[in-house]
Design a protein around this motif. Structure first.
Motif, PDB file in Angstrom:
ATOM      1  N   GLN A 185      33.804  42.985  41.123  1.00 23.29           N
ATOM      2  CA  GLN A 185      33.846  41.773  41.969  1.00 23.29           C
ATOM      3  C   GLN A 185      32.878  40.719  41.436  1.00 23.29           C
ATOM      4  O   GLN A 185      33.226  39.550  41.275  1.00 23.29           O
ATOM      5  N   GLN A 186      31.637  41.161  41.189  1.00 25.51           N
ATOM      6  CA  GLN A 186      30.583  40.214  40.825  1.00 25.51           C
ATOM      7  C   GLN A 186      30.760  39.673  39.408  1.00 25.51           C
ATOM      8  O   GLN A 186      30.459  38.511  39.152  1.00 25.51           O
ATOM      9  N   GLN A 187      31.289  40.515  38.531  1.00 22.22           N
ATOM     10  CA  GLN A 187      31.574  40.048  37.164  1.00 22.22           C
ATOM     11  C   GLN A 187      32.635  38.943  37.208  1.00 22.22           C
ATOM     12  O   GLN A 187      32.533  37.929  36.521  1.00 22.22           O
ATOM     13  N   ALA A 188      33.654  39.148  38.059  1.00 28.24           N
ATOM     14  CA  ALA A 188      34.703  38.130  38.216  1.00 28.24           C
ATOM     15  C   ALA A 188      34.110  36.838  38.768  1.00 28.24           C
ATOM     16  O   ALA A 188      34.448  35.734  38.313  1.00 28.24           O
ATOM     17  N   MET A 189      33.211  36.973  39.748  1.00 28.43           N
ATOM     18  CA  MET A 189      32.577  35.788  40.342  1.00 28.43           C
ATOM     19  C   MET A 189      31.777  35.017  39.294  1.00 28.43           C
ATOM     20  O   MET A 189      31.798  33.781  39.271  1.00 28.43           O
ATOM     21  N   ASP A 190      31.086  35.741  38.404  1.00 25.44           N
ATOM     22  CA  ASP A 190      30.328  35.085  37.329  1.00 25.44           C
ATOM     23  C   ASP A 190      31.263  34.410  36.326  1.00 25.44           C
ATOM     24  O   ASP A 190      31.039  33.272  35.923  1.00 25.44           O
ATOM     25  N   ASP A 191      32.319  35.136  35.940  1.00 26.37           N
ATOM     26  CA  ASP A 191      33.199  34.646  34.871  1.00 26.37           C
ATOM     27  C   ASP A 191      34.051  33.454  35.294  1.00 26.37           C
ATOM     28  O   ASP A 191      34.478  32.666  34.459  1.00 26.37           O
ATOM     29  N   VAL A 192      34.301  33.347  36.605  1.00 28.41           N
ATOM     30  CA  VAL A 192      35.189  32.276  37.076  1.00 28.41           C
ATOM     31  C   VAL A 192      34.413  30.992  37.381  1.00 28.41           C
ATOM     32  O   VAL A 192      34.963  29.891  37.333  1.00 28.41           O
ATOM     33  N   LYS A 193      33.134  31.144  37.639  1.00 29.30           N
ATOM     34  CA  LYS A 193      32.327  30.057  38.222  1.00 29.30           C
ATOM     35  C   LYS A 193      32.311  28.759  37.400  1.00 29.30           C
ATOM     36  O   LYS A 193      32.479  27.675  37.953  1.00 29.30           O
ATOM     37  N   THR A 194      32.109  28.858  36.102  1.00 28.17           N
ATOM     38  CA  THR A 194      32.015  27.656  35.272  1.00 28.17           C
ATOM     39  C   THR A 194      33.300  27.393  34.506  1.00 28.17           C
ATOM     40  O   THR A 194      33.835  26.287  34.507  1.00 28.17           O
ATOM     41  N   ALA A 195      33.816  28.468  33.876  1.00 29.80           N
ATOM     42  CA  ALA A 195      34.989  28.305  32.997  1.00 29.80           C
ATOM     43  C   ALA A 195      36.228  27.845  33.758  1.00 29.80           C
ATOM     44  O   ALA A 195      37.099  27.187  33.194  1.00 29.80           O
ATOM     45  N   PHE A 196      36.310  28.203  35.050  1.00 25.41           N
ATOM     46  CA  PHE A 196      37.510  27.842  35.817  1.00 25.41           C
ATOM     47  C   PHE A 196      37.177  26.958  37.013  1.00 25.41           C
ATOM     48  O   PHE A 196      37.868  26.942  38.010  1.00 25.41           O
ATOM     49  N   ASN A 197      36.087  26.191  36.858  1.00 20.78           N
ATOM     50  CA  ASN A 197      35.728  25.167  37.836  1.00 20.78           C
ATOM     51  C   ASN A 197      36.354  23.858  37.361  1.00 20.78           C
ATOM     52  O   ASN A 197      36.268  23.517  36.177  1.00 20.78           O
TER      53      ASN A 197
END
Length: 551
Positions: free
Chosen positions: A525-537
């Motif tokens: 869950q937390q890895q997904a939250m980190d990976d999505v935060k900037t690259a898919f903002n």
């Protein structure tokens, strides 16, 4: 406010000083403004928010749909009933601007409404309406229903967006360097500009950029060329002149192909989609370069801040408590709509998006035996929720929706919800453990719902399509089913292949991890939250449009 000489009402960041007008049929800005149907609108809404965040010199142009897309209600037996209710918005400003455009060889009055950037923190936006007393009944209905089923009305809507939007910019004396068409709906803007520039196509090309969202040729809109001509789509150009621009002798006018001929540059909406689009269109001579800018969603609007705070502070107890709280809150909606009481301690799967055939909403039900087993597993219990709006005239998609409703009557841990708009979308992302996404590869151009799910601690299980190849690390930040040989497999075989693999991943990897290794699940869950935060903002996306497409 003076709309006769309109200026952007905030200081522009010099990095983004190129003057842009962004044309889209739909914008999902806020739950209260119901002028969108699905992913295209969600994307455009996030783009407008990011344009505001970055203080870009960009203005949004859309249509004020009197009845929106439709309101999703239920018949007495819970099946789908589309209803149309007149919408009213006190927060939109009547600009007092009215002008005429030609539709179907007759003058039609257009009125412009304004959305101030401070209301919902977006770029300044203008919405067009033909629902004014000066117009006859037929002309009034042009701006009534988003994606009207009637072909002539639909073409009139494109003319309103493109020609009406381009003329509005002239009316308010707002000079633009770039006209950005989000999908080919606004293409009549190109013909308006062509007339304005005395037939100089090179001058039009300088200004026009185009984003395509459709990864297969059959899905791109084509209409009878003579009907388009009779509807005044081409701003006075003859059939021969249009054919010379489009480069085809076909009697069906291909909107996307023509957009690729008159734009300076175009883009697909994920790296995979860029590849698919180039392969699909490159057989036509004279099209512009097709780049790829991956879609994104605005982090600030979608992400659950307390969940991120708990993750950043390494507070696992608060993190789990917060996720459970979000689930409880969502389950109140489920109970209110369906009478089913869901348990926040039980693993919850959500499939929610526009109901379109290729998205395969009901794929899990194709193996009835396995579906029953999944829903009745005492060791690894699950709850499953569906939501989404089928196109009101897509009877096959409505039938799928109704089939799911009928099936849900047999299970207290299965629910089908109505009203899939921004608010419910956000709630379902917060209240799900698993975000199920199973389009037929490579038919999903981008598919942004999984991004906002990840921003709320919901893990993606997906086929390898759209944005997923750029994001997913299988078993680390989400789960991806192996890719079928979709170029050589029949649709039937591909569906069976994907079905088998979806169940295998669910039964053998996801459920055991969730129940037997909760720490490992939280890591995903937390890895997904980190990976999505900037690259898919979408701030990243809005910046890339300026640097790669508008520049």
């Amino acid at each position: 406010m003076n709309f006769e000489n309109f200026t952007i009402p905030f200081d522009i960041n010099p990095e983004y000083s190129k003057k842009v007008a962004y044309f889209s049929m739909e914008f999902a800005i806020d739950q209260a403004l119901k002028i969108y149907s699905g992913g295209l609108g969600f994307l455009a809404g996030s783009h407008m928010r990011s344009a505001y965040n970055l203080k870009q010199d960009l203005v949004g142009i859309g249509i004020l749909w009197k009845f929106g897309y439709y309101d999703q209600a239920r018949n007495h037996d819970q099946t789908l009933q589309p209803t149309w209710t007149k919408k009213m918005y006190s927060f939109l400003v009547d600009t007092g601007i009215k002008f005429q455009i030609e539709i179907h060889s007759a003058p039609v009055w257009v009125k412009a409404y304004y959305l101030d950037p401070e209301i919902f923190h977006t770029a300044p936006m203008f919405f067009l309406s033909t629902d004014v007393p000066e117009n006859d009944h037929v002309s009034k209905t042009i701006s009534h229903r988003l994606y009207d089923a009637n072909e002539s009305t639909k073409l009139a809507q494109y003319i309103l967006l493109g020609k009406g939007g381009a003329k509005l910019l002239d009316e308010i004396k707002l000079t633009r360097d770039v006209y950005h068409l989000n999908e080919a709906h606004g293409l009549p803007a190109a013909f308006y500009l062509l007339k304005k520039f005395g037939g100089d196509l090179a001058k039009v090309k300088e200004k026009l950029v185009f984003t395509t969202h459709t990864p297969e040729e059959a899905g791109n809109e084509k209409h009878d060329l003579f009907l388009c001509h009779n509807m005044s789509y081409f701003s006075g150009l003859s059939i021969e002149e249009v054919r010379a621009i489009e480069g085809e002798q076909d009697d069906r006018f291909n909107h996307s192909l023509c957009a690729l001929k008159v734009a300076r540059i175009a883009n697909g909406v994920s790296q995979l989609h860029g590849k698919v689009s180039r392969k699909m269109w490159n057989k036509y001579p004279g099209i512009c370069e097709i780049k790829a800018i991956t879609n994104a969603q605005e982090f600030k609007y979608w992400a659950d801040k307390p969940l991120y705070d708990a993750k950043d502070e390494n507070d696992t107890m608060t993190f789990d408590f917060r996720k459970k709280h979000l689930k409880k809150r969502t389950f109140k909606i489920v109970a209110d709509q369906t009478g089913n009481l869901f348990d926040p301690n039980v693993f919850t799967i959500v499939w929610a998006r526009r109901f379109a055939g290729y998205k395969r909403a009901d794929i899990l039900l194709h193996d009835k035996e396995r579906f029953e087993k999944l829903l009745n597993n005492p060791k690894y219990p699950v709850q499953i929720i569906w939501a989404g709006k089928p196109y009101p005239m897509d009877y096959s998609a409505i039938s799928t929706f109704n089939t799911l409703v009928e099936e849900s009557k047999n299970h207290k841990n299965m629910a089908v919800l109505t009203g899939y708009e921004l608010a419910l979308s956000k709630a379902l992302k917060q209240g799900s453990d698993l975000w199920l996404n199973n389009p037929r590869v490579p038919r999903e151009a981008s598919g942004t719902s999984g991004m906002t799910a990840a921003m709320n601690g919901s893990v993606n299980l997906s086929t390898d399509d759209g944005w997923i190849p750029e994001f997913a690390k299988n078993g680390v930040n989400g789960f991806v089913v192996p890719q079928a040989d979709y170029e050589n497999m029949s649709v039937y075989d591909q569906d069976n292949f994907d079905l088998e693999n979806l169940y295998n991943v669910l039964e053998n990897e996801i459920l055991p991890m969730y129940y037997d290794q909760p720490d490992k699940w939280r890591k995903v869950q937390q890895q997904a939250m980190d990976d999505v935060k900037t690259a898919f903002n979408s701030d990243r996306m809005a910046d890339e449009y300026y640097k790669q497409i508008y520049a």
